[in-house]
Design a protein around this motif. Structure first.
Motif, PDB file in Angstrom:
ATOM      1  N   GLU A  82      -2.861   5.484   1.313  1.00 26.59           N
ATOM      2  CA  GLU A  82      -3.816   4.387   1.529  1.00 26.59           C
ATOM      3  C   GLU A  82      -3.722   3.851   2.961  1.00 26.59           C
ATOM      4  O   GLU A  82      -4.725   3.600   3.618  1.00 26.59           O
ATOM      5  CB  GLU A  82      -3.536   3.242   0.543  1.00 26.59           C
TER       6      GLU A  82
ATOM      7  N   LEU B 271       0.834  -1.217   0.000  1.00 20.67           N
ATOM      8  CA  LEU B 271       0.000   0.000   0.000  1.00 20.67           C
ATOM      9  C   LEU B 271       0.858   1.253   0.000  1.00 20.67           C
ATOM     10  O   LEU B 271       1.985   1.256   0.484  1.00 20.67           O
ATOM     11  CB  LEU B 271      -0.903   0.019   1.246  1.00 20.67           C
TER      12      LEU B 271
ATOM     13  N   ARG C 187      -6.728   3.912   5.656  1.00 15.39           N
ATOM     14  CA  ARG C 187      -7.318   2.665   6.147  1.00 15.39           C
ATOM     15  C   ARG C 187      -7.135   2.464   7.650  1.00 15.39           C
ATOM     16  O   ARG C 187      -7.988   1.887   8.316  1.00 15.39           O
ATOM     17  CB  ARG C 187      -6.709   1.475   5.400  1.00 15.39           C
TER      18      ARG C 187
END
Length: 412
Positions: A388, A384, A392
């Motif tokens: 991101e 990632l 998240r």
């Protein structure tokens, strides 16, 4: 008369001094009185000084030779017949005339001066005795009571009231003491400073751990097991190499004890310092392998000339070999005398590493945050981008950067 009592009291006090042996006390007292006699009579060679420090008794006897009247050349050594017969009518020329000299006859000032000399000499002796006693005990275990707490050191008193200093630098980081606490340490360094003994004690010295092992493990105390070397990061980790000359004794097992019974007390005393006990061997490759425990090594290449070792491990063993804060690998190097470099096995490069393996470098709440969103391995996180990851996991930008840096280093 009171001056006399004063002086007698003085040396009755001195018989209480624990650190000075009886012959020394007697010789000091005798010397003080002999110097009084020399000042008064010019010589002390014809005087006997009898001192009994147990009850404070003191007797001074002076002997002079009886000579013909008007033939005395030295009144301190000789006495004329007529004078002598006043004291003992049976005396003849050539006899010894023995008389007892009383303390009062020296006068008040002489007695006070003698008392001062006595006090200072005995204090000096006391200090010398304390210095000698502790100089001989360097590296030995002592137990004392915390008496005073300062910013940079603790003042500890032993059973005899002698002052011991425990500097902050010689305390385990997690040490916390308050006044009245009992404390164990080793005598680290003994010096004379301005005529006063300065006794430093330590809880971080390797000798401290060695003495604790001797207390807990009878086989070490009896010499059946030898401690070859100890290295420590105080309060963090220690490695102890042991050897037995008796094949029937398992040195590591004896040191650890049934279910760790022997080592538990030591670990508690050292504020939960992690202690690895390993079997000493002259096989360098095996010694380095053991020193890096709890990590399991796949292979090792040693350069004897440069004292370096290249150690190859599976991915999941690398962080174990290095240890929290690098303590494990650093101590293994100190224990073996080799500079150790850790490498991941080539065929392991494509393997993944469980995120839990990074618990030494990444805080547990951060690992939990990653696992909550299904990121439970290093490669799943590295797949990632920073944005991101932040989105998240709700982790801050700096924390995400740190995570990526640590994980990338693992695969470099």
């Amino acid at each position: 008369m009171s001056s006399n009592i004063n002086l007698i009291d003085s040396f009755q006090e001195f018989k209480e001094f624990k650190n000075i042996d009886r012959p020394t006390v007697i010789s000091v007292l005798e010397e003080v009185f002999r110097s009084m006699i020399r000042r008064r009579f010019g010589t002390d060679e014809n005087c006997d000084v009898i001192v009994n420090p147990d009850n404070g008794d003191l007797e001074i006897w002076r002997t002079r030779v009886v000579v013909e009247d008007e033939f005395s050349e030295d009144d301190d050594l000789e006495i004329e017949l007529t004078e002598a017969k006043k004291f003992d009518a049976d005396l003849e020329v050539g006899d010894d005339y023995i008389e007892q000299i009383t303390l009062e006859s020296f006068g008040r000032r002489a007695i006070l001066a003698a008392r001062q000399t006595l006090v200072s000499k005995v204090l000096e002796l006391e200090k010398d005795e304390v210095f000698k006693k502790y100089k001989d005990r360097e590296g030995e275990l002592v137990i004392g009571e915390v008496y005073q707490i300062w910013k940079k050191e603790l003042l500890v008193l032993d059973d005899d009231g002698n002052e011991l200093i425990l500097p902050k630098t010689e305390q385990i980081p997690a040490d916390y003491f308050k006044k009245g606490d009992s404390i164990r340490a080793v005598v680290y360094k003994v010096d004379m400073m301005n005529n006063n003994p300065k006794i430093l004690i330590s809880r971080t010295a390797p000798e401290f751990l060695q003495r604790l092992f001797e207390l807990e493990v009878p086989e070490i105390f009896d010499g059946l097991i030898t401690i070859k070397k100890i290295v420590r990061e105080p309060g963090e980790r220690a490695k102890v190499a042991v050897e037995s000359y008796d094949d029937r004794i398992d040195p590591v097992g004896a040191c650890v004890g049934m279910k760790g019974s022997r080592i538990h007390g030591i670990v508690r005393e050292l504020r939960n310092e992690n202690i690895d006990v390993i079997n000493f061997t002259t096989n360098h490759s095996l010694y380095i392998t053991r020193a890096l425990s709890p990590a399991r090594i796949s292979s090792i290449k040693i350069d004897e000339e440069n004292k370096t070792a290249a150690v190859y491990l599976k991915s999941d063993q690398v962080s174990l070999a290095i240890g929290r804060g690098g303590h494990n690998i650093k101590l293994a190097g100190k224990l073996t005398g080799y500079e150790i470099d850790v490498y991941r096995e080539n065929d392991e490069f494509d393997e993944d590493v469980d995120i839990e393996e990074f618990s030494d470098e990444i805080e547990s709440w951060v690992i939990d945050a990653l696992k909550r969103v299904g990121l439970d391995s290093a490669r799943s996180v590295l797949a990632l981008t920073e944005e991101e990851l932040s989105r998240r996991t709700d982790l801050e930008e700096d924390t995400v950067k740190d995570i990526l840096r640590i994980l990338q280093a693992e695969f470099e």
